[in-house]
Design an enzyme around this catalytic site. Structure first.
Site, PDB file in Angstrom:
ATOM      1  N   HIS A  73      39.773  35.932  33.078  1.00 39.65           N
ATOM      2  CA  HIS A  73      40.744  36.015  34.159  1.00 39.65           C
ATOM      3  C   HIS A  73      41.847  36.988  33.744  1.00 39.65           C
ATOM      4  CE1 HIS A  73      38.557  32.635  35.648  1.00 39.65           C
ATOM      5  NE2 HIS A  73      39.000  31.825  34.706  1.00 39.65           N
TER       6      HIS A  73
ATOM      7  N   GLU B  12      43.951  28.035  32.738  1.00 41.01           N
ATOM      8  CA  GLU B  12      43.324  26.784  33.164  1.00 41.01           C
ATOM      9  C   GLU B  12      43.071  25.886  31.966  1.00 41.01           C
ATOM     10  OE1 GLU B  12      40.056  28.673  35.061  1.00 41.01           O
ATOM     11  OE2 GLU B  12      38.813  28.747  33.261  1.00 41.01           O
TER      12      GLU B  12
ATOM     13  N   HIS C 287      35.420  33.557  28.112  1.00 40.34           N
ATOM     14  CA  HIS C 287      34.966  32.170  28.132  1.00 40.34           C
ATOM     15  C   HIS C 287      33.738  31.975  29.016  1.00 40.34           C
ATOM     16  CE1 HIS C 287      37.654  32.467  31.680  1.00 40.34           C
ATOM     17  NE2 HIS C 287      36.832  31.590  32.222  1.00 40.34           N
TER      18      HIS C 287
ATOM     19  N   ARG D 227      33.359  38.820  35.870  1.00 36.66           N
ATOM     20  CA  ARG D 227      32.162  38.547  35.071  1.00 36.66           C
ATOM     21  C   ARG D 227      31.848  39.759  34.216  1.00 36.66           C
ATOM     22  NH1 ARG D 227      29.487  37.440  40.166  1.00 36.66           N
ATOM     23  NH2 ARG D 227      29.776  35.250  40.765  1.00 36.66           N
TER      24      ARG D 227
END
Length: 318
Positions: A102, A118, A176, A196
């Protein structure tokens, strides 16, 4: 009249890597026959709006609630045009998710995206299940880019086994992926920007390779982020995340124990990660495992454990 608790109808998302754990483990009713990978429990976005269930604001969207009642819910300083700042999800990963990142705040706007930090709480883990986060110690950007071109990234990424009850904070910029066999409760900034970088050669539900964002990902990845560790499972009260966007506490309640929150302190989100609770709100008298509720600023609330229960408390997001 402001509700004591706000609860919302889940919004289910089909994902190629999903499954049926939301039904099998959390007892949810899934209408789709396709794999369901996500349940958006609390969301205020243009493409997805949570609907309140039960209580005096039943049927209202979270956007409408914040627009009309922002002072009661989030406080008098909150701009009613600003979306609710947190997004709460359940994730069912029956297959490995893509390797992704992100964007950090300092480059998100340039890439026409939103930053997202997150936290993952592992609610269920199959034997041998693992998470992927960061790089193996000593890996370099040059090695990463060369291995990416060859489709041979696995030797450079940090993959580690996890068990039920562990937790991992994933800040913007951290490479991640969630591996197969995990049911995860995710608390995050209100963002849906994911780049991605690698998808393990997989195709989507339409049978076509999914879009990759290699150039964007390489601008976002923190190449000095090596082998981050989880917070271990346990009954000790502890902060799982403590960042500028939100704090997340883990609290364990023994049967009969109560947790009380006073009115006019701050808004909070209570997530039932394990166990079962009763409350003093008649509209939501019982909260089973998987439930997520918002306590408005002006409301008080009392929770009582009916069995050993683990709660995640999201606060300091306003």
């Amino acid at each position: 009249m402001t509700p004591q608790l706000l609860r919302f109808a889940p919004i289910y998302q089909e994902r190629v890597w999903g499954g049926r754990a939301l039904a099998d483990v959390l007892g949810r009713k899934l209408l789709s026959k396709n794999p369901v990978g996500e349940s958006w429990e609390m969301v205020d976005r243009p493409e997805a709006q949570s609907l309140a269930i039960g209580g005096p604001w039943h049927g209202r969207t979270l956007r409408e609630i914040i627009r009309v009642h922002s002072a009661e819910v989030l406080g008098p300083k909150w701009n009613p045009r600003t979306p609710f700042p947190i997004l709460v999800k359940w994730l069912d990963a029956r297959e490995r998710l893509s390797l992704q990142v992100h964007p950090p705040a300092n480059i998100a706007k340039k890439l026409k995206g939103e930053p997202k930090s997150e936290n993952w709480y592992v609610a269920e883990a199959a034997p041998g299940a693992a998470l992927i986060a960061g790089l193996k110690r000593g890996a370099t950007r040059a090695q990463f880019e060369k291995s990416l071109q060859k489709g041979e990234l696995e030797p450079l990424i940090h993959r580690f086994p996890v068990t039920r009850g562990e937790s991992l904070f994933v800040p913007s910029g951290r490479l991640h992926a969630i591996d197969a066999g995990l049911l995860i409760l995710e608390i995050q900034q209100n963002s849906d920007t994911t780049f991605r970088v690698y998808d393990w050669g997989r195709v989507g539900l339409d049978g076509k390779p999914r879009t990759l964002h290699v150039a964007e990902s390489l601008q976002c990845i923190d190449f000095n982020d090596f082998e981050p560790a989880t917070t271990p499972a346990g009954k000790k009260e502890i902060y799982l995340a403590n960042c500028e966007h939100f704090d997340l506490r883990r609290v364990h309640l023994s049967p009969g124990a109560e947790l009380k929150f006073k009115a006019n302190d701050q808004p909070r989100i209570i997530s039932v990660a394990e166990g079962k609770l009763t409350t003093d709100d008649p509209a939501h008298a019982t909260l089973e495992r998987g439930a997520n509720v918002l306590i408005p600023l002006v409301s008080s609330a009392t929770f009582k454990a009916e069995e050993p229960s683990t709660l995640l408390i999201t606060e300091n997001f306003v």
